[in-house]
Write a protein that holds these residues in place. Structure first.
Motif, PDB file in Angstrom:
ATOM      1  N   THR A  15     -13.834  11.909 -12.905  1.00  0.00           N
ATOM      2  CA  THR A  15     -12.854  11.111 -13.641  1.00  0.00           C
ATOM      3  C   THR A  15     -11.439  11.576 -13.318  1.00  0.00           C
ATOM      4  O   THR A  15     -10.548  10.762 -13.067  1.00  0.00           O
ATOM      5  CB  THR A  15     -13.119  11.201 -15.159  1.00  0.00           C
ATOM      6  OG1 THR A  15     -14.423  10.679 -15.422  1.00  0.00           O
ATOM      7  CG2 THR A  15     -12.099  10.412 -15.949  1.00  0.00           C
ATOM      8  N   ALA A  16     -11.216  12.876 -13.298  1.00  0.00           N
ATOM      9  CA  ALA A  16      -9.878  13.403 -13.005  1.00  0.00           C
ATOM     10  C   ALA A  16      -9.426  13.034 -11.598  1.00  0.00           C
ATOM     11  O   ALA A  16      -8.244  12.723 -11.378  1.00  0.00           O
ATOM     12  CB  ALA A  16      -9.869  14.921 -13.188  1.00  0.00           C
ATOM     13  N   ARG A  17     -10.352  13.035 -10.637  1.00  0.00           N
ATOM     14  CA  ARG A  17      -9.992  12.714  -9.248  1.00  0.00           C
ATOM     15  C   ARG A  17      -9.431  11.309  -9.094  1.00  0.00           C
ATOM     16  O   ARG A  17      -8.694  11.044  -8.141  1.00  0.00           O
ATOM     17  CB  ARG A  17     -11.213  12.878  -8.334  1.00  0.00           C
ATOM     18  CG  ARG A  17     -11.360  14.264  -7.769  1.00  0.00           C
ATOM     19  CD  ARG A  17     -12.350  14.289  -6.610  1.00  0.00           C
ATOM     20  NE  ARG A  17     -13.688  13.871  -6.992  1.00  0.00           N
ATOM     21  CZ  ARG A  17     -14.616  14.693  -7.464  1.00  0.00           C
ATOM     22  NH1 ARG A  17     -14.368  15.965  -7.627  1.00  0.00           N
ATOM     23  NH2 ARG A  17     -15.801  14.229  -7.799  1.00  0.00           N
ATOM     24  N   THR A  18      -9.757  10.411 -10.008  1.00  0.00           N
ATOM     25  CA  THR A  18      -9.236   9.047  -9.891  1.00  0.00           C
ATOM     26  C   THR A  18      -7.716   9.005  -9.993  1.00  0.00           C
ATOM     27  O   THR A  18      -7.098   8.041  -9.564  1.00  0.00           O
ATOM     28  CB  THR A  18      -9.832   8.109 -10.968  1.00  0.00           C
ATOM     29  OG1 THR A  18      -9.444   8.560 -12.260  1.00  0.00           O
ATOM     30  CG2 THR A  18     -11.334   8.030 -10.861  1.00  0.00           C
ATOM     31  N   MET A  19      -7.103  10.057 -10.518  1.00  0.00           N
ATOM     32  CA  MET A  19      -5.649  10.090 -10.658  1.00  0.00           C
ATOM     33  C   MET A  19      -4.955  10.746  -9.464  1.00  0.00           C
ATOM     34  O   MET A  19      -3.728  10.808  -9.416  1.00  0.00           O
ATOM     35  CB  MET A  19      -5.268  10.821 -11.949  1.00  0.00           C
ATOM     36  CG  MET A  19      -5.747  10.144 -13.215  1.00  0.00           C
ATOM     37  SD  MET A  19      -5.176   8.432 -13.402  1.00  0.00           S
ATOM     38  CE  MET A  19      -3.415   8.677 -13.543  1.00  0.00           C
ATOM     39  N   LEU A  20      -5.707  11.225  -8.477  1.00  0.00           N
ATOM     40  CA  LEU A  20      -5.110  11.910  -7.332  1.00  0.00           C
ATOM     41  C   LEU A  20      -4.176  11.043  -6.485  1.00  0.00           C
ATOM     42  O   LEU A  20      -3.226  11.569  -5.909  1.00  0.00           O
ATOM     43  CB  LEU A  20      -6.203  12.520  -6.447  1.00  0.00           C
ATOM     44  CG  LEU A  20      -6.820  13.810  -6.994  1.00  0.00           C
ATOM     45  CD1 LEU A  20      -8.000  14.242  -6.130  1.00  0.00           C
ATOM     46  CD2 LEU A  20      -5.778  14.914  -7.071  1.00  0.00           C
ATOM     47  N   PRO A  21      -4.390   9.722  -6.371  1.00  0.00           N
ATOM     48  CA  PRO A  21      -3.457   8.935  -5.552  1.00  0.00           C
ATOM     49  C   PRO A  21      -2.034   8.859  -6.125  1.00  0.00           C
ATOM     50  O   PRO A  21      -1.120   8.419  -5.433  1.00  0.00           O
ATOM     51  CB  PRO A  21      -4.088   7.537  -5.535  1.00  0.00           C
ATOM     52  CG  PRO A  21      -5.523   7.753  -5.847  1.00  0.00           C
ATOM     53  CD  PRO A  21      -5.561   8.931  -6.771  1.00  0.00           C
ATOM     54  N   PHE A  22      -1.845   9.284  -7.344  1.00  0.00           N
ATOM     55  CA  PHE A  22      -0.540   9.174  -7.991  1.00  0.00           C
ATOM     56  C   PHE A  22       0.149  10.534  -7.994  1.00  0.00           C
ATOM     57  O   PHE A  22      -0.507  11.567  -7.890  1.00  0.00           O
ATOM     58  CB  PHE A  22      -0.715   8.647  -9.421  1.00  0.00           C
ATOM     59  CG  PHE A  22      -1.582   7.415  -9.472  1.00  0.00           C
ATOM     60  CD1 PHE A  22      -1.112   6.201  -9.023  1.00  0.00           C
ATOM     61  CD2 PHE A  22      -2.889   7.495  -9.932  1.00  0.00           C
ATOM     62  CE1 PHE A  22      -1.924   5.070  -9.043  1.00  0.00           C
ATOM     63  CE2 PHE A  22      -3.704   6.377  -9.958  1.00  0.00           C
ATOM     64  CZ  PHE A  22      -3.215   5.157  -9.511  1.00  0.00           C
ATOM     65  N   PRO A  23       1.480  10.551  -8.136  1.00  0.00           N
ATOM     66  CA  PRO A  23       2.167  11.847  -8.185  1.00  0.00           C
ATOM     67  C   PRO A  23       1.636  12.707  -9.335  1.00  0.00           C
ATOM     68  O   PRO A  23       1.242  12.188 -10.382  1.00  0.00           O
ATOM     69  CB  PRO A  23       3.630  11.466  -8.428  1.00  0.00           C
ATOM     70  CG  PRO A  23       3.740  10.044  -7.993  1.00  0.00           C
ATOM     71  CD  PRO A  23       2.396   9.424  -8.231  1.00  0.00           C
TER      72      PRO A  23
END
Length: 198
Positions: A15-23
């Motif tokens: 779930t946390a990895r889904t936010m990796l494309p963002f700063p």
């Protein structure tokens, strides 16, 4: 505080990895955080982010004492005192255990800065409501649900020791049993708060 089990750590990291494309966000609030298992897992990908937690139980205070959270807030997301105190403070708000309260999405959006991201996992598709509130849908997927700790959250705030350990074990067992059922399917949505969103 007992260590998290390996399967749940993998799920939380996914779930946390889904936010990796963002700063990398400066500040992140995890709603209904409990023992702060999600912030602890997300820290592996976002080491410079300040993670705060909100929970209706005293577990959030124990998580802060264990240094899993920077700040801990005891209460519910829809409490007007909480939203007034935390308004526009966060770059990311994660809402992984949404309740049936229709005011939750609005309250979560109020805590985001303009341009901030709301990470939602819900059995009901929240996209139409988020778009109606001025958000852009950035990503969406169907996945296995995060099964919240239903037994542990019903314990009195002062409960400790064997009773707490037994409740956590039962919650873990229930999560495994429900994993393959229709109760375990959920939408994962990342929405960006627009500049004019309330």
């Amino acid at each position: 505080m007992p260590a998290s089990t390996a399967p749940s750590v993998r799920r939380l990291r996914s779930t946390a990895r889904t936010m990796l494309p963002f700063p990398e966000p400066e500040s992140w609030l995890d709603v209904d955080t409990g023992d702060a298992d999600f912030p602890e897992a997300a820290r592996a990908f976002f080491p410079y982010t300040a993670f705060d937690g909100l929970d209706p139980t005293h577990r959030v205070l124990h998580a802060q004492a264990a240094e899993r959270l920077e700040e801990a807030y005891l209460g519910r997301l829809t409490d007007p005192r909480i939203t007034a105190h935390l308004r526009a403070r966060y770059d990311v708000v994660s809402l992984l255990n949404p309740h049936a309260d229709p005011g939750e999405l609005a309250a979560a959006l109020a805590l985001l800065r303009p341009g901030g991201h709301l990470l939602v996992e819900s059995r009901d598709d929240p996209r139409a409501e988020l778009e109606a509130r001025g958000c852009s849908i950035i990503a969406t997927a169907r996945r296995s649900a995060h099964i919240p700790a239903r037994v542990t959250t019903r314990l009195p705030p002062t409960a400790t020791g064997p009773l707490t350990s037994a409740a956590r074990a039962l919650d873990h067992a229930l999560a495994l049993l429900l994993a393959g059922t229709r109760f375990a399917k959920t939408y994962r949505v990342i929405a960006r708060k627009g500049p004019s969103a309330p």
